[in-house]
Design an enzyme around this catalytic site. Structure first.
Site, PDB file in Angstrom:
ATOM      1  N   SER A 413       0.837  -1.203   0.000  1.00  0.00           N
ATOM      2  CA  SER A 413       0.000   0.000   0.000  1.00  0.00           C
ATOM      3  C   SER A 413       0.875   1.258   0.000  1.00  0.00           C
ATOM      4  O   SER A 413       1.985   1.233   0.524  1.00  0.00           O
ATOM      5  CB  SER A 413      -0.872  -0.038   1.265  1.00  0.00           C
ATOM      6  OG  SER A 413      -1.973   0.797   1.139  1.00  0.00           O
ATOM      7  N   PRO A 414       0.375   2.360  -0.587  1.00  0.00           N
ATOM      8  CA  PRO A 414       1.200   3.582  -0.616  1.00  0.00           C
ATOM      9  C   PRO A 414       1.522   4.088   0.782  1.00  0.00           C
ATOM     10  O   PRO A 414       0.647   4.132   1.637  1.00  0.00           O
ATOM     11  CB  PRO A 414       0.307   4.584  -1.357  1.00  0.00           C
ATOM     12  CG  PRO A 414      -1.076   4.028  -1.290  1.00  0.00           C
ATOM     13  CD  PRO A 414      -0.922   2.544  -1.229  1.00  0.00           C
ATOM     14  N   GLN A 491       0.996   6.686  -7.287  1.00  0.00           N
ATOM     15  CA  GLN A 491      -0.176   7.350  -6.712  1.00  0.00           C
ATOM     16  C   GLN A 491       0.068   8.851  -6.803  1.00  0.00           C
ATOM     17  O   GLN A 491       1.096   9.348  -6.312  1.00  0.00           O
ATOM     18  CB  GLN A 491      -0.375   6.950  -5.252  1.00  0.00           C
ATOM     19  CG  GLN A 491      -1.685   7.499  -4.677  1.00  0.00           C
ATOM     20  CD  GLN A 491      -1.816   7.292  -3.177  1.00  0.00           C
ATOM     21  OE1 GLN A 491      -0.929   7.686  -2.416  1.00  0.00           O
ATOM     22  NE2 GLN A 491      -2.906   6.684  -2.733  1.00  0.00           N
ATOM     23  N   TYR A 572      -7.501  14.841   1.597  1.00  0.00           N
ATOM     24  CA  TYR A 572      -6.672  15.679   0.723  1.00  0.00           C
ATOM     25  C   TYR A 572      -7.568  16.375  -0.309  1.00  0.00           C
ATOM     26  O   TYR A 572      -8.794  16.275  -0.232  1.00  0.00           O
ATOM     27  CB  TYR A 572      -5.558  14.827   0.091  1.00  0.00           C
ATOM     28  CG  TYR A 572      -4.640  14.249   1.159  1.00  0.00           C
ATOM     29  CD1 TYR A 572      -3.957  15.090   2.036  1.00  0.00           C
ATOM     30  CD2 TYR A 572      -4.509  12.873   1.336  1.00  0.00           C
ATOM     31  CE1 TYR A 572      -3.151  14.586   3.054  1.00  0.00           C
ATOM     32  CE2 TYR A 572      -3.694  12.355   2.351  1.00  0.00           C
ATOM     33  CZ  TYR A 572      -3.029  13.216   3.200  1.00  0.00           C
ATOM     34  OH  TYR A 572      -2.240  12.719   4.210  1.00  0.00           O
ATOM     35  N   ARG A 620      -8.377   5.999  -5.152  1.00  0.00           N
ATOM     36  CA  ARG A 620      -8.513   5.651  -3.727  1.00  0.00           C
ATOM     37  C   ARG A 620      -9.551   6.586  -3.094  1.00  0.00           C
ATOM     38  O   ARG A 620      -9.483   7.804  -3.272  1.00  0.00           O
ATOM     39  CB  ARG A 620      -7.172   5.761  -3.004  1.00  0.00           C
ATOM     40  CG  ARG A 620      -7.275   5.452  -1.527  1.00  0.00           C
ATOM     41  CD  ARG A 620      -5.922   5.298  -0.834  1.00  0.00           C
ATOM     42  NE  ARG A 620      -5.585   3.887  -0.689  1.00  0.00           N
ATOM     43  CZ  ARG A 620      -4.807   3.375   0.276  1.00  0.00           C
ATOM     44  NH1 ARG A 620      -4.266   4.162   1.179  1.00  0.00           N
ATOM     45  NH2 ARG A 620      -4.560   2.099   0.336  1.00  0.00           N
ATOM     46  N   ARG A 715       1.480  -1.084   6.843  1.00  0.00           N
ATOM     47  CA  ARG A 715       2.447  -1.216   7.946  1.00  0.00           C
ATOM     48  C   ARG A 715       3.177  -2.554   7.977  1.00  0.00           C
ATOM     49  O   ARG A 715       4.380  -2.583   8.278  1.00  0.00           O
ATOM     50  CB  ARG A 715       1.748  -0.911   9.279  1.00  0.00           C
ATOM     51  CG  ARG A 715       1.378   0.564   9.392  1.00  0.00           C
ATOM     52  CD  ARG A 715       0.386   0.812  10.497  1.00  0.00           C
ATOM     53  NE  ARG A 715      -0.852   0.084  10.275  1.00  0.00           N
ATOM     54  CZ  ARG A 715      -1.810  -0.054  11.178  1.00  0.00           C
ATOM     55  NH1 ARG A 715      -1.669   0.479  12.369  1.00  0.00           N
ATOM     56  NH2 ARG A 715      -2.914  -0.715  10.890  1.00  0.00           N
TER      57      ARG A 715
HETATM   58  C1  LIG Z   1       3.689   5.772   7.244  1.00  0.00           C
HETATM   59  C2  LIG Z   1       2.436   5.730   6.429  1.00  0.00           C
HETATM   60  C3  LIG Z   1       2.315   6.539   5.308  1.00  0.00           C
HETATM   61  C4  LIG Z   1       1.175   6.506   4.502  1.00  0.00           C
HETATM   62  N1  LIG Z   1       1.115   7.223   3.360  1.00  0.00           N
HETATM   63  C5  LIG Z   1       0.082   7.064   2.499  1.00  0.00           C
HETATM   64  C6  LIG Z   1       0.078   7.655   1.211  1.00  0.00           C
HETATM   65  O1  LIG Z   1       1.037   8.287   0.799  1.00  0.00           O
HETATM   66  N2  LIG Z   1      -1.010   7.484   0.444  1.00  0.00           N
HETATM   67  C7  LIG Z   1      -2.087   6.753   0.842  1.00  0.00           C
HETATM   68  O2  LIG Z   1      -3.049   6.632   0.113  1.00  0.00           O
HETATM   69  N3  LIG Z   1      -2.097   6.152   2.044  1.00  0.00           N
HETATM   70  C8  LIG Z   1      -1.035   6.277   2.866  1.00  0.00           C
HETATM   71  N4  LIG Z   1      -1.032   5.601   4.059  1.00  0.00           N
HETATM   72  C9  LIG Z   1      -2.157   4.720   4.394  1.00  0.00           C
HETATM   73  C10 LIG Z   1      -1.863   3.264   3.990  1.00  0.00           C
HETATM   74  O3  LIG Z   1      -1.713   3.120   2.594  1.00  0.00           O
HETATM   75  C11 LIG Z   1      -2.964   2.334   4.484  1.00  0.00           C
HETATM   76  O4  LIG Z   1      -4.164   2.698   3.872  1.00  0.00           O
HETATM   77  C12 LIG Z   1      -3.121   2.374   5.998  1.00  0.00           C
HETATM   78  O5  LIG Z   1      -1.858   2.407   6.648  1.00  0.00           O
HETATM   79  C13 LIG Z   1      -3.892   1.152   6.508  1.00  0.00           C
HETATM   80  O6  LIG Z   1      -3.237  -0.032   6.158  1.00  0.00           O
HETATM   81  P1  LIG Z   1      -2.383  -0.911   7.221  1.00  0.00           P
HETATM   82  O7  LIG Z   1      -3.296  -1.234   8.343  1.00  0.00           O
HETATM   83  O8  LIG Z   1      -1.952  -2.127   6.449  1.00  0.00           O
HETATM   84  O9  LIG Z   1      -1.219  -0.086   7.666  1.00  0.00           O
HETATM   85  C14 LIG Z   1       0.115   5.647   4.870  1.00  0.00           C
HETATM   86  C15 LIG Z   1       0.237   4.848   6.004  1.00  0.00           C
HETATM   87  C16 LIG Z   1       1.386   4.855   6.760  1.00  0.00           C
HETATM   88  C17 LIG Z   1       1.486   3.923   7.952  1.00  0.00           C
END
Ligand SMILES: Cc1cc2nc3c(=O)[nH]c(=O)nc-3n(C[C@H](O)[C@H](O)[C@H](O)COP(=O)(O)O)c2cc1C
Ligand SMILES: Cc1cc2nc3c(=O)[nH]c(=O)nc-3n(C[C@H](O)[C@H](O)[C@H](O)COP(=O)(O)OP(=O)(O)OC[C@H]3O[C@@H](n4cnc5c(N)ncnc54)[C@H](O)[C@@H]3O)c2cc1C
Length: 767
Positions: A413-414, A491, A572, A620, A715
């Site tokens: 994921s981004p 993205q 955003y 997204r 994560r």
């Molecule tokens: C450090 C960090 C940076 C993130 N940056 C982005 C981002 O640039 N774009 C985005 O769409 N989501 C971003 N997210 C959200 C993640 O893509 C994801 O949707 C969210 O962390 C939930 O997934 P997880 O439970 O597997 O961490 C970010 C999450 C983390 C932890």
């Protein structure tokens, strides 16, 4: 102790027995409004494990119950006329009436007084005349109502209608779910044998279908006859029977989910359904009632006084009750929304039903019935276009979007790294993304990369707006293509009102300590009172930013990215147009959903026009603002997805939240997946699920149940770039490709893992 038990259901009787067993000197009377054998319902399901717990409490009644137990191992689903069955589920059942008669007998033998045909309207007189009073008077408990301000019950009356019937037709080979399409909508039955001659047959349908059939105006007999007609081809000429003679009307009810803030007051304690109910579809209501009765009796003997005993009872049982209620909620919601799933293939439908409560996962199913699961996995692989090696887990099925073919369904994921210099990715980005691309995921994302310097979230965010950005990104994309099987998605986004803020590990979303750049958004709504109030964008701003999205897309295309995602989530810029929380515009870009989505769709169309036709684009979204009807709801997210789909978006990346500081999200394992499920199964659009998904088991369950097409993990990939390769080792899958220089490490890891599985030790150390 002088004890009054109000209600002679399983909870009340078993509590009385458990008390008397602990101290025969207790003087216990159980009051019941019905006659001894006048009980609603037919069979109840218990597990062998529950019965073992009961045997430790009272071996005599447990032995009697065991004698009457009916056992069955299979679950069958009849859907679209196809019956599919799986085994290894291990249920046992007993007639409710039989259970109560056995408990009554045991209670009498122990010297407990049973008083029948006595309606109790108010527990107060008993509280005055007895040392202890137990409100075990079921779902509609008067004991609870009498002190509602203390117990603070939360009663959630659920959407479906059901009626608890019986039949002489045999369902002795499997717990059987039957789904029938009728002229007024779908009606389904939960059927199971509980003694040699009789099976339970619970009929359920949506409120709309129930109303269309006119069940509300029917007598009980008419209602039963109608159900017989609906299920005639499954009843083999047998009739359906109701034993709810003491209930008024047609005996159909809506299930009330009962939850209380407190379970005791002075010398009164609530027990069983009076305190907490669990939907019948996970068959745990009686188990909860019996186990709570044992716990309460225990604490009344181990603790110094009533108050201490009640405190212990509440704190010890509440967690278990909430755990079961959460599984029950998942299960009942599945049935409430079942019409969403009825078009699934029978294999997937059955899998979805079996995993509905989230208590049974993919690997649980493998343990229960490896053959059935293998067949389901093969079905999934064939559907994905695989022709050989059909026994692979769903996460290792390929996926195709336009000309993009992914090797598997795992997505990095981004995740913003906040390490860019003037928008330019650095060696950090190269090393970080290259590692993840080597880690086995089918698709990796780069972080939200911004269309302009002002569109960055933080000074550390990457961009697609300067020539040096293109050089750096292209170097990464070339590496990924040359050295790995992964595909890479860009993205792109604009931060809107959440721009000009601090790095992720500083004070997230807080303004910079100095040198803030001006921000803009759909309306003049700041992220928080500490953040800038953004400028509401005028048409010139909108045209300029649209041009920036197009230029960034052209740059991403020149870099060779395989897929593009437009970030329209998390508060955003584009998200600020979509959610009514931040879009207060009076022009054609505000108010209705169609208007709020207009600008994001204009951007999509402009970007689509310059992005290579053979490559896919995703969007997204935040599918839930977690603000009730004030913001985007999961239902509105379905409409958003429909509009995206109609515009030609290839896949919806279903995230949630981060659109308001007032939001109240409900976190948990896979907590956003239901939104993806809903969008995918109500619109037919391909989706990606994300959010607290961290085990291979989660990924496989989501995919095979048809809750998403791709699964994003964020994560977990920060902690382990090789998450997918490690998942393959864990699952014993040897067909995933490791980088050539790492093959020796791969072989050692498989060997060690196999050895651990057989000996439980690595290098002599017990693990
Ligand atoms: C450090 C960090 C940076 C993130 N940056 C982005 C981002 O640039 N774009 C985005 O769409 N989501 C971003 N997210 C959200 C993640 O893509 C994801 O949707 C969210 O962390 C939930 O997934 P997880 O439970 O597997 O961490 C970010 C999450 C983390 C932890
Ligand atoms: C359709 C359906 C199917 C179910 N299937 C299962 C299953 O398969 N497995 C399972 O474990 N559970 C099942 N349950 C749940 C299960 O029936 C209850 O969770 C369980 O009976 C709870 O026990 P209880 O003693 O708390 O309440 P109840 O069984 O409801 O007993 C309460 C008793 O109190 C009496 N009473 C109520 N008010 C008064 C009053 N004012 N004065 C005097 N007496 C009163 C009632 O007559 C009743 O006898 C099902 C429930 C339903 C509705």
């Amino acid at each position: 102790m002088k004890v009054a038990v109000l209600g002679a259901g399983p909870a009340g009787l078993y509590f009385a027995i458990s008390m008397k067993r602990r101290n025969p000197a207790h003087e216990i009377t159980v009051f019941e409004r019905n006659q001894p054998d006048d009980t609603f319902g037919w069979g109840v399901v218990l597990s062998a494990e529950t019965l073992d717990n009961l045997a430790a409490n009272d071996a005599v009644s447990a032995a009697w119950i065991r004698e009457y137990f009916a056992y069955w191992d299979d679950i069958a689903v009849i859907h679209k006329g196809v019956r599919t069955a799986s085994t290894g589920h291990g249920f046992c059942g007993i007639g409710r009436k039989r259970l109560l008669l056995l408990l009554q007998r045991r209670a009498r033998d122990l010297g407990i007084e049973l008083v029948f045909e006595t309606e109790i309207d108010d527990p107060r007189p008993f509280m005055a005349s007895h040392d202890l009073v137990i409100g075990a008077d079921g779902l509609n408990s008067r004991s609870r109502t009498a002190f509602a301000e203390v117990f603070r019950p939360d009663i959630d009356v659920r959407k479906c209608k059901f009626v608890w019937l019986g039949t002489r037709q045999k369902f002795d080979d499997a717990f059987t779910f039957i789904f029938e399409e009728t002229e007024h909508g779908w009606v389904w039955a939960h059927a199971y044998q509980f003694e040699s001659e009789t099976a339970t047959f619970i009929v359920e349908c949506s409120e709309e279908t129930w109303a269309a059939w006119g069940f509300g105006d029917m007598t009980r007999d008419q209602s039963v006859a109608t159900c017989e007609r609906i299920f005639a081809r499954h009843l083999g000429g047998h009739s359906l029977m109701s034993n709810a003679g003491h209930l008024r009307g047609s005996a159909w009810i809506n299930f009330p989910r009962v939850l209380c803030e407190r379970w005791s007051h002075k010398n009164l304690a609530l027990l069983g359904d009076a305190s907490a109910s669990a939907h019948f579809s996970i068959g745990s209501g009686t188990k909860l009632a019996l186990e709570s009765a044992v716990a309460l009796a225990d604490y009344l003997h181990s603790e110094p006084g009533l108050e201490a005993a009640f405190d212990k009872y509440e704190s010890a049982r509440r967690t278990e009750v909430l755990r079961l209620q959460s599984a029950a909620r998942n299960s009942l919601e599945w049935f409430e929304e079942v019409e969403r799933y009825l078009d699934l293939d029978p294999v997937q439908f059955n899998y979805s039903l079996l995993t509905r409560s989230q208590r049974i996962s993919h690997e649980n199913l493998r343990l229960r019935d490896p053959e059935w699961l293998g067949g389901a996995e093969a079905w999934f692989q064939r559907r994905a276009g695989n022709t050989d090696n059909l026994r692979r887990a769903p996460m290792f099925a390929p996926f195709q979007l336009r000309d993009l073919r992914l090797e598997n369904r795992v997505v990095v994921s981004p995740m913003a790294q906040y390490k860019a210099v003037d928008g330019c990715p650095t060696d950090w980005h190269f090393a970080h993304y290259a590692e993840r691309a080597k880690g086995g995921a089918g698709l990796i994302y780069i972080e939200m990369t911004c269309v302009s310097p002002e569109g960055r979230i933080t000074p550390g965010c990457t961009g697609f707006y300067a020539p040096e950005h293109e050089v750096a990104w292209k170097r990464l994309v070339d590496f990924v293509h040359a050295e790995t099987e992964a595909k890479i998605c860009a993205q792109i986004g604009h931060s809107g009102a959440k721009g000009s803020t601090q790095l992720g590990w500083q004070q997230i979303d807080a303004p910079l300590p100095g040198g803030n750049w001006p921000v803009m958004a759909a309306s003049e709504v700041g992220w928080s009172s500490a953040n800038q109030v953004p400028k509401a964008m005028d048409r010139a701003d909108m045209a300029r930013i649209l041009g920036q999205f197009v230029a960034s897309t052209e740059m991403a295309a020149r870099c060779g990215f395989d897929m593009l995602e437009i970030h329209a989530a998390h508060g955003y810029l584009l998200s600020s147009f979509i959610t009514p929380l931040t879009n207060h515009r009076a022009d054609e870009y505000g108010d209705s959903l169609e208007n709020r989505l207009r600008y994001p769709l204009e951007i999509f169309q402009a970007v689509r026009a310059v992005w290579p036709a053979h490559k896919p684009i995703s969007v997204r979204i935040s599918a839930n603002d977690w603000m009730g009807d004030e913001g985007v709801t999961p239902a509105e997210a379905v409409e958003i997805a429909r509009l995206l789909q109609a515009a030609g978006v290839d896949i919806c990346d279903v995230s949630a939240g981060q659109t308001s500081i007032r939001a109240r999200p409900v976190y948990g394992r896979m907590f956003q997946t239901p939104f993806s499920d809903r969008i995918r199964n109500e619109t037919g659009m391909a989706t990606m699920a994300v959010g607290n998904i961290y085990e291979p088991d989660h990924v496989n369950s989501i995919l095979l149940a048809g809750r998403a097409d791709l699964v994003c993990l964020a994560r977990p990939h920060l902690a382990d770039p090789y998450w997918t390769l490690h998942a393959a080792v864990q699952l014993g899958d040897r067909d995933v490709k490791w980088p050539d220089p790492y093959l020796n490490g791969r072989d050692q890891l498989y060997r060690l893992t196999e050895r651990t599985a057989t000996t439980g030790s690595i290098g002599g150390l017990k693990v």
